[in-house]
Scaffold this active site. Structure first.
Site, PDB file in Angstrom:
ATOM      1  N   ASP A 287      32.985  36.641  42.527  1.00 24.76           N
ATOM      2  CA  ASP A 287      32.792  36.938  41.106  1.00 24.76           C
ATOM      3  C   ASP A 287      31.600  37.869  40.897  1.00 24.76           C
ATOM      4  O   ASP A 287      30.588  37.772  41.592  1.00 24.76           O
ATOM      5  CB  ASP A 287      32.568  35.616  40.367  1.00 24.76           C
ATOM      6  CG  ASP A 287      32.441  35.795  38.867  1.00 24.76           C
ATOM      7  OD1 ASP A 287      33.346  36.389  38.268  1.00 24.76           O
ATOM      8  OD2 ASP A 287      31.429  35.335  38.304  1.00 24.76           O
ATOM      9  N   GLU A 334      35.326  41.260  42.937  1.00 24.76           N
ATOM     10  CA  GLU A 334      35.552  41.468  41.502  1.00 24.76           C
ATOM     11  C   GLU A 334      34.577  42.556  41.034  1.00 24.76           C
ATOM     12  O   GLU A 334      33.506  42.272  40.494  1.00 24.76           O
ATOM     13  CB  GLU A 334      35.343  40.154  40.722  1.00 24.76           C
ATOM     14  CG  GLU A 334      35.822  40.217  39.283  1.00 24.76           C
ATOM     15  CD  GLU A 334      34.688  40.133  38.268  1.00 24.76           C
ATOM     16  OE1 GLU A 334      34.978  40.198  37.063  1.00 24.76           O
ATOM     17  OE2 GLU A 334      33.529  40.022  38.682  1.00 24.76           O
ATOM     18  N   ASP A 391      40.058  36.101  32.195  1.00 24.95           N
ATOM     19  CA  ASP A 391      39.227  36.538  31.069  1.00 24.95           C
ATOM     20  C   ASP A 391      39.988  37.435  30.094  1.00 24.95           C
ATOM     21  O   ASP A 391      39.445  37.774  29.035  1.00 24.95           O
ATOM     22  CB  ASP A 391      37.996  37.297  31.579  1.00 24.95           C
ATOM     23  CG  ASP A 391      36.936  36.368  32.136  1.00 24.95           C
ATOM     24  OD1 ASP A 391      36.866  35.208  31.708  1.00 24.95           O
ATOM     25  OD2 ASP A 391      36.164  36.812  33.007  1.00 24.95           O
TER      26      ASP A 391
END
Length: 492
Positions: A287, A334, A391
């Site tokens: 992340d 990411e 998201d």
């Protein structure tokens, strides 16, 4: 660094995946409130095999903290206790069969942490009592688990027992041994699920948040590794600056790392953290990868992220240390947000695929910086393509929010012979990118109500849940056909 980076073998094949957190698994006997690691998870793996899907991506599985967010975990090492399957506990003789019976149907299409805690905690307490009676703490399996996880288990158990605020003398949550028992049972159930997945040609993809919550066993147990003030509160908070979507930016509230101390210990805490994650997953999405080049920091008393500064981080040193420890890194980067040439170079130097979000390719594909890199024809093979992530809005919700020019661009590109969600799935699977992952909500063509998370929204997230029958045979057959045509079926 080698001139040509080595790539992990699982990143070198063309595959199709589904993004679905275990809490979103549908209801069945013993899975009250939200999905878990038991029979329902194994049945989903069976369905994935029928569909030709070989990657199951989850969100972080640690104990949830504020807002029940998996990204505000209470530990980087422990597993969320509510993921423990009551059905499997009964099957293993730690609960009577009757304990898994549910008083009413639990198929609302929403996960409920309140419901699962009320229903499951008494059953976990009962299982703990049975575990003690069976001398579980003396078993060879438990002793091995305790030895392998000695670098975090006691720390987590003490933290969880203290945090529980147990007042009744018979409340086991105030006993560190209770939390040790629960983590051992979770480890057993996770091993069962992972072995089942491998037997059915499915590999599990985890998620490694770059930061830790201030309210966590990590910060409590290792305050020297985080930027805290004398009272133990974060002196510097993490976040993202304002952008087109958030005028106040995003204030995550996690403390930044005290990087000199991580360097001093040879990134030992990071190595332990990554090893623990890879004990559960075959691949890991890292992340906020840009944070390994620079991170946005905000004053510890700030109310929002409007004011802050970017500060360089030693991500290259960290990744090199991890690579020396593990070999080729099984990471998906990411790399979304403020991607700089330095971020791209770091990712490429370590042989990591970046991410492409199809939804973003159709808003302004011919903008001032040229065609969007998110359009499929520009996807490199070393990439992971998503219609949208957890998201983003679902594709159906995204489509309804588009202005007319964006809709026309999408229709011109994708055609109008299918629904927008089906077209997006086809674009993802036919992309040049080696890995393509689609949210289950998009495979089901669900609207905005099924969205998993709205960044910056403090409440109401992380609650979408499949209904029984959503993973139908007909959907599996359609997916299998598309995945086969796209050259993404697992080998063998």
């Amino acid at each position: 660094m080698p001139a040509k980076p080595s790539r992990h073998p699982l990143l070198d094949v063309r595959t199709a995946g589904i993004l679905l957190h275990p809490t979103s698994l549908p209801s069945r006997q013993g899975a009250v409130g939200l999905g878990d690691l038991g029979p329902g998870a194994r049945e989903f793996v069976n369905w994935m095999e029928r569909a030709g899907v070989s990657r199951w991506q989850m969100l972080p599985v640690g104990p949830v903290g504020k807002g029940d967010s998996p990204y505000s975990g209470l530990s980087s090492f422990a597993i969320e206790p509510m993921l423990l399957s009551v059905e499997d506990l009964a099957e293993d003789g730690l609960l009577p069969k009757s304990a898994a019976r549910t008083p009413k149907t639990d198929d609302t299409g929403r996960a409920s942490w309140l419901t699962v805690r009320r229903w499951k905690r008494p059953r976990l307490s009962q299982a703990f009592t049975a575990f003690q009676a069976k001398r579980g703490f003396s078993s060879a399996g438990y002793r091995r688990f305790q030895r392998v996880n000695s670098d975090w288990l006691a720390e987590w158990c003490d933290f969880a027992a203290t945090r529980s605020n147990a007042t009744a003398a018979d409340d086991p949550e105030g006993d560190p041994r209770y939390h040790a028992c629960i983590q051992f049972l979770l480890d057993q159930q996770w091993s069962r699920l992972r072995a089942h997945a491998r037997a059915h040609q499915v590999r599990l993809v985890g998620d490694l948040p770059i930061f830790c919550g201030a309210d966590s066993a990590d910060v409590t147990g290792h305050p020297d590794l985080f930027r805290l003030d004398r009272s133990g509160r974060p002196s510097v908070l993490t976040g993202c600056p304002p952008d087109a979507f958030t005028k106040d930016g995003q204030l995550w509230g996690h403390p930044h790392y005290r990087w000199p101390n991580h360097r001093r210990e040879g990134f030992a805490w990071w190595k332990r953290r990554v090893r623990a994650t890879l004990d559960r997953f075959d691949l890991v999405r890292v992340d906020h990868f840009i944070g390994f080049v620079q991170a946005f920091e905000v004053a510890g008393d700030a109310a929002n992220a409007r004011r802050g500064r970017w500060r360089q981080t030693p991500g290259r040193e960290l990744l090199a240390a991890l690579q020396a420890d593990l070999g080729p890194l099984p990471f998906l980067a990411e790399d979304l947000g403020a991607v700089t040439p330095a971020v791209t170079k770091l990712r490429q130097d370590f042989g990591l695929p970046g991410m492409r979000i199809l939804q973003w390719g159709f808003h302004d594909p011919l903008g001032p910086n040229g065609p969007s890199r998110d359009l499929p024809q520009f996807h490199p093979v070393d990439a992971v393509v998503y219609p949208g992530t957890h998201d983003n809005d679902t594709t159906a919700g995204w489509w309804r929010s588009l202005d007319r020019p964006s809709r026309e661009r999408f229709t011109t590109y994708a055609g109008d012979d299918q629904s927008p969600a089906a077209s997006m799935t086809r674009l993802a699977f036919t992309s040049p990118a080696r890995t393509a992952i689609v949210q289950m909500q998009d495979l089901l063509e669900l609207g905005r109500a099924a969205r998993m998370n709205v960044p910056g929204k403090p409440k109401g997230n992380w609650t979408w849940r499949m209904r029984r029958g959503d993973d139908s045979r007909s959907l599996a057959l359609r997916l299998h056909s598309l995945i086969a045509m796209s050259g993404r079926l697992p080998e063998g």
